[in-house]
Design an enzyme around this catalytic site. Structure first.
Site, mmCIF file in Angstrom:
data_model
loop_
_atom_site.group_PDB
_atom_site.id
_atom_site.type_symbol
_atom_site.label_atom_id
_atom_site.label_comp_id
_atom_site.label_asym_id
_atom_site.label_seq_id
_atom_site.Cartn_x
_atom_site.Cartn_y
_atom_site.Cartn_z
ATOM 1 N N PRO A 1 -4.680 1.445 -12.973
ATOM 2 C CA PRO A 1 -5.794 0.934 -12.164
ATOM 3 C C PRO A 1 -5.290 -0.035 -11.100
ATOM 4 O O PRO A 1 -4.448 -0.897 -11.367
ATOM 5 C CB PRO A 1 -6.682 0.231 -13.196
ATOM 6 N N CYS A 2 -5.816 0.127 -9.882
ATOM 7 C CA CYS A 2 -5.221 -0.555 -8.729
ATOM 8 C C CYS A 2 -6.110 -1.636 -8.138
ATOM 9 O O CYS A 2 -5.752 -2.237 -7.134
ATOM 10 C CB CYS A 2 -4.901 0.481 -7.644
#
Length: 352
Positions: free
Chosen positions: A77-78
């Site tokens: 997840p960014c």
């Protein structure tokens, strides 16, 4: 390709990256995803792969059984690194790149690929994080390069820039080699019109109407040079250039952040381009901004259309609520881009 390579998929989401790696000839043996709906989607399309649901940290012990798997890939997840988010290094999601390397340490693959937002690969703000990641990878025995790619350069009808940290164990691996192999797959992208028009109008059998968020005019529009930028309508959803490619599809689609389609112009290229003409009249001062709802010919991008713009196969099955599916699509790595990266890594491994 001379060999069949095995792989482990981390932070798998709906499986966009997995589609690309499978299409490149990789055999995925194990995957992990935290989100329930994304996991349901993954299992519906990849039933042959062992999927462990939940926090990856709870499955690290199991991964010792897969030591020596050839490739690890995935996109942690960014949001912690994204310029669209808070860019918070203490965001728990920012720490998952280190968990990814924990898995690399356990498995000791021949190669790994980590995908993330462009900012992690380019911004000075993240230089320390980037350098530390490369240092840890090097200490584990890998040469690693952050490479920024735009999906529209590789046949995806979407301008989506992402960084890929590509690493191999051998000293013969170098930046020029992998870039050359990636660039050998460059090809023009189809237009949005050619990508989605065969589905038919929104609300028909092959193209259900999945977003009913109203499109209303902005009373104080923010104008840009392009009619497909700026904000002529309320909300963050912008019109799509049907004869070009899409801007990055966001995970926040499903409401008024969903891109806008001119359906009449989609199916009749000879019709007037309503968006273009409205923009031109505003810029030239021929009219005042409109109020209320936009013409009925303007509507929101559907789930099936969004999936094709992300280069998912047309028969791909999505599970969950409409908002969840839009989010899964927006969070995905475009399948065609993942395939290009996978093929480049495979060719490098073959040569080694």
């Amino acid at each position: 390709m001379n060999n069949i390579y095995t792989a482990i998929s981390l932070f798998s989401g709906a499986g966009g990256m997995d589609v690309g790696f499978k299409d490149a000839g990789v055999s995925i043996v194990w995957a992990n995803e935290l989100d329930k709906n994304a996991s349901d989607t993954y299992e519906a399309n990849h039933p042959e792969i062992i999927l462990r649901r939940g926090d990856i940290n709870e499955s690290l012990h199991e991964l010792h059984n897969y030591k020596g798997t050839d490739i690890i890939f995935g996109g942690p997840p960014c949001q912690g690194f994204s310029v669209a988010g808070k860019m918070d290094p203490d965001d728990e999601r920012s720490k998952l790149i280190w968990t990814y390397l924990d898995v690399v340490k356990i498995i000791q693959p021949k190669a790994f690929v980590l995908e993330n937002v462009k900012a992690l690969g380019t911004l000075a703000k993240w230089k320390e994080v980037r350098d530390e990641f490369l240092k840890v990878a090097n200490n584990l025995g890998y040469i690693c390069y952050p490479i920024v790619l735009n999906s529209s350069d590789f046949g995806v009808p979407q301008k989506r820039e992402r960084v890929f940290f590509i690493a191999l164990k051998k000293d013969t691996f170098n930046y020029e080699n992998i870039i050359q192999k990636i660039n050998s797959h460059r090809k023009p992208s189809k237009s949005i019109r050619k990508t989605i028009s065969h589905l038919g109008p929104a609300g028909t059998e092959n193209n259900p109407l999945t977003c009913t968020s109203k499109i209303t005019f902005a009373s104080k529009p923010v104008m840009r040079k392009s009619p497909y930028a700026g904000m002529m309508f309320n909300g963050a959803g912008r019109p799509l250039n049907l004869d070009g490619v899409s801007n990055t599809l966001p995970a926040s689609m499903g409401g008024n952040k969903t891109p806008i389609i001119d359906e009449e112009f989609l199916f009749n290229p000879n019709a007037n381009n309503w968006i273009l003409n409205y923009h031109k009249d505003l810029v030239e001062g021929n009219i005042q901004p409109r109020f209320g709802e936009a013409p009925s010919r303007l509507r929101r991008l559907t789930i099936n259309e969004a999936a094709l713009i992300q280069s998912f196969p047309e028969n791909y099955i999505f599970r969950g609520s409409k908002s969840s599916i839009y989010r899964q699509i927006g969070n995905a790595v475009p399948c065609l881009l993942a395939e290009v990266v996978a093929k480049a890594v495979i060719k490098e491994l073959d040569e080694i």
